[in-house]
Design an enzyme around this catalytic site. Structure first.
Site, mmCIF file in Angstrom:
data_model
loop_
_atom_site.group_PDB
_atom_site.id
_atom_site.type_symbol
_atom_site.label_atom_id
_atom_site.label_comp_id
_atom_site.label_asym_id
_atom_site.label_seq_id
_atom_site.Cartn_x
_atom_site.Cartn_y
_atom_site.Cartn_z
ATOM 1 N N HIS A 173 -10.383 60.089 84.736
ATOM 2 C CA HIS A 173 -9.783 61.411 84.576
ATOM 3 C C HIS A 173 -8.473 61.286 83.795
ATOM 4 C CE1 HIS A 173 -11.964 62.785 88.504
ATOM 5 N NE2 HIS A 173 -12.779 62.633 87.483
ATOM 6 N N ARG A 183 -24.049 59.170 95.993
ATOM 7 C CA ARG A 183 -23.891 60.348 96.857
ATOM 8 C C ARG A 183 -25.045 61.335 96.665
ATOM 9 N NH1 ARG A 183 -18.775 63.161 93.725
ATOM 10 N NH2 ARG A 183 -19.882 63.608 91.788
ATOM 11 N N ASP A 222 -12.974 55.217 87.418
ATOM 12 C CA ASP A 222 -11.629 55.786 87.564
ATOM 13 C C ASP A 222 -10.588 54.846 86.976
ATOM 14 O OD1 ASP A 222 -12.764 57.947 88.917
ATOM 15 O OD2 ASP A 222 -12.747 56.839 90.800
ATOM 16 N N SER A 231 -11.810 65.911 91.533
ATOM 17 C CA SER A 231 -12.531 67.114 91.958
ATOM 18 C C SER A 231 -12.273 67.464 93.421
ATOM 19 C CB SER A 231 -14.035 66.939 91.734
ATOM 20 O OG SER A 231 -14.288 66.725 90.370
ATOM 21 N N ASP A 259 -16.952 61.713 99.911
ATOM 22 C CA ASP A 259 -18.278 62.034 99.381
ATOM 23 C C ASP A 259 -19.097 60.818 98.984
ATOM 24 O OD1 ASP A 259 -16.552 61.668 97.238
ATOM 25 O OD2 ASP A 259 -17.447 63.216 95.987
ATOM 26 N N HIS A 263 -10.929 57.360 94.866
ATOM 27 C CA HIS A 263 -11.716 57.088 96.073
ATOM 28 C C HIS A 263 -11.023 56.100 96.995
ATOM 29 C CE1 HIS A 263 -15.456 59.170 94.954
ATOM 30 N NE2 HIS A 263 -15.089 58.888 93.722
ATOM 31 N N ASP A 306 -15.422 71.867 85.567
ATOM 32 C CA ASP A 306 -14.980 70.605 86.156
ATOM 33 C C ASP A 306 -14.661 69.564 85.080
ATOM 34 O OD1 ASP A 306 -14.938 68.212 88.013
ATOM 35 O OD2 ASP A 306 -15.544 69.809 89.377
ATOM 36 N N ASP A 354 -10.355 71.891 87.393
ATOM 37 C CA ASP A 354 -9.737 71.208 88.532
ATOM 38 C C ASP A 354 -8.941 69.979 88.124
ATOM 39 O OD1 ASP A 354 -12.080 70.025 87.699
ATOM 40 O OD2 ASP A 354 -12.819 69.554 89.708
ATOM 41 N N HIS A 355 -9.232 69.417 86.949
ATOM 42 C CA HIS A 355 -8.518 68.237 86.430
ATOM 43 C C HIS A 355 -9.048 67.973 85.038
ATOM 44 C CE1 HIS A 355 -12.155 65.788 86.898
ATOM 45 N NE2 HIS A 355 -12.303 66.361 88.085
#
Length: 510
Positions: A462, A191, A154, A62, A263, A123, A12, A444-445
């Site tokens: 990311h 979370r 982010d 993700s 999430d 998000h 990840d 995934d990224h």
């Protein structure tokens, strides 16, 4: 030739980038990954923007990554859906929003908008909050309050001023809306069942408890002086001149929670919607008859109305494997467990027949740079045992470390995270090869590939860089123009299994 077991190993946040400065992937000693890259067929995949159903230029994440990987097709994301509905005007006719606004007009109560104040697009997007303010004005709603969550993850770690000023400009333009509370996402968007964090946000929103400020910029100034960056800002209350809170959430009010990714929205939503909530004592002011709207479907465990209902994804990889009588294992630690289960299965909570799941608890530390190995060794111990037991035809594995530690914006801990994962990767691949199986090693990224910017600042977001894919089967070649949606067809190809028509991705084997 069919291979079993086939393991899809998702590192990840492990992107590829030529520039070595600030690049934990390049700095890490990773002999196993490097050996597989040199020995076996490999290529790179796009994991960003329109390749994964996001707007062009948008970094992947993700949730999006696992949805695309599991679906074997490009899945158009909530961000894209909501943006399109705003552009085409459908957003302003959304019946779920209209009912919430009608509710507050009928009850002569207030509309509260919760959301992450950011254009990170992981998000939330602040444009969606702006659109709701426009709509509230059109619908003649009189009292609208925003409870803003600060990002710093982010987007840049101290970028909140831009979003707070933008929000105030929007209030002024529309002639409606006030900022009521401000929270670091660390609290409001937990979370991992750290209910003490969520409780601080709840008590600010409902009781007006917490540090108080005249405006958001005063709060930021105070936080930065105390070396508290956006993500960790203590839930705080904005007050009127007389010191009373601008607004608290009360009986008969309405809430629209404007995050689209579930999430990190689930826990706070459960506090406000679930009668049998047990995370902490909500006290006597817990709002009654609250009309609660989620932008998207957060979870079966959240009892709210949904504005953008899920689109069904049939014949995801998990479903296809089950239909063709292959057994499968999903395994990850807490931080990425929803990704290898719920998201990988296209938003399905339940297991498929023949599917087993193993959840390894993530360590209880404040931030993962304090324990870069996280629970990778425990995940690996459990998985190697399963491989040796020859129970599963397909394994979906996620190592969380490069992403979760990469979010710290710290090079050294992220390097350690990757080195721990590389050690674990070696053990998993060895166990697979000994059983005649194959691994598809991918990500995934991007994230760990840039944790410090070229001018030395922490980079907590990311990246849009490509991700690796390695298939541990000699004598084949992989094409170079692949995307995440091509991974599920590649798994089926290695198994010798049939690919359903819904999977528009194509095997990476040439």
């Amino acid at each position: 030739m069919s291979k079993k077991p086939v393991a899809l190993i998702i590192l990840d946040g492990f992107g590829l980038r030529e520039e070595e400065k600030g690049n934990a992937v390049a700095h890490a000693q990773k002999p196993n990954f490097d050996r597989y890259w040199n020995e076996f067929p490999h290529a790179t995949l796009r994991a960003d923007g329109e390749n994964v159903g996001l707007p062009e230029g948008q970094m992947g994440n993700s949730e999006v990554g696992h949805l695309n990987i599991g679906a074997g097709r490009i899945v158009y994301q909530s961000l894209t859906r909501v943006n399109l509905s705003i552009r085409e005007g459908d957003f302003f006719k959304n019946e779920t929003f209209i009912k919430a606004m009608d509710h507050v007009k009928e009850k002569q109560s207030a509309l509260h908008i919760y959301g992450l104040l950011s254009d990170g697009g992981i998000h939330s997007h602040i444009d969606h909050i702006y659109a709701l303010l426009d709509m509230a004005k059109q619908q003649n709603v009189e009292r609208v309050y925003v409870h803003g969550f600060l990002d710093g993850r982010d987007v840049g770690p101290t970028s909140a001023e831009v979003y707070l000023k933008g929000l105030q400009d929007k209030f002024d333009e529309v002639g409606l809306g006030k900022l009521a509370t401000v929270h670091g996402r660390y609290y409001a968007m937990d979370r991992d069942k750290r209910w003490d964090r969520v409780e601080k946000s709840y008590r600010a929103m409902v009781y007006g408890e917490g540090p108080s400020y005249k405006n958001g910029l005063e709060l930021l100034d105070d936080s930065y002086k105390n070396n508290i960056v956006d993500e960790f800002v203590i839930p705080s209350v904005i007050t009127e001149e007389d010191g009373t809170p601008v607004a608290t959430v009360k009986d008969d009010d309405a809430v629209i929670f404007c995050n689209f990714r579930p999430d990190r929205a689930i826990q706070l939503s459960q506090v406000f919607t679930n009668e049998d909530f047990r995370g902490f004592d909500r006290g006597e002011k817990m709002p009654k008859r609250l009309h609660f709207v989620c932008l998207t479907k957060f979870s079966e465990t959240v009892k709210g109305f949904v504005a953008f209902k899920p689109t069904n994804l049939d014949n995801t990889l998990g479903e296809v494997l089950s239909q063709q009588n292959y057994t499968q294992l999903r395994i990850a630690e807490t931080e990425k467990y929803p990704h290898v289960t719920f998201f990988f299965s296209g938003g399905r909570e339940d297991e498929f027949p023949g599917e087993e799941r193993i959840l390894i608890n993530s360590p209880k530390v404040a931030t993962y740079d304090l324990k870069p190995e996280m629970s990778a060794y425990e995940v690996t111990d459990a998985l190697v045992k399963e491989i040796e037991g020859e129970k599963h035809d397909v394994i979906i594995l996620n190592f969380a470390n490069p992403d979760m530690v990469g979010h710290s914006g710290m090079l050294e801990p992220t390097v350690k995270a990757i080195e721990a994962v590389d050690e674990c990767l070696g053990r998993v691949v060895d166990a697979l090869l000994q059983k005649g199986g194959a691994a598809i090693i991918t990500a995934d990224h991007g994230n760990a590939d840039e944790v410090v910017t070229l001018d030395g600042k922490p980079m907590t977001a990311h990246t849009t860089n490509k991700v690796p894919v390695i298939v541990t089967e000699k004598g084949i070649t992989l094409r170079e123009d692949g995307i995440l949606a091509d991974l599920a067809p590649t798994v089926l190809d290695l198994l010798g299994a049939d690919k359903p028509k819904e999977m528009t991705g194509k095997t990476l084997k040439q």
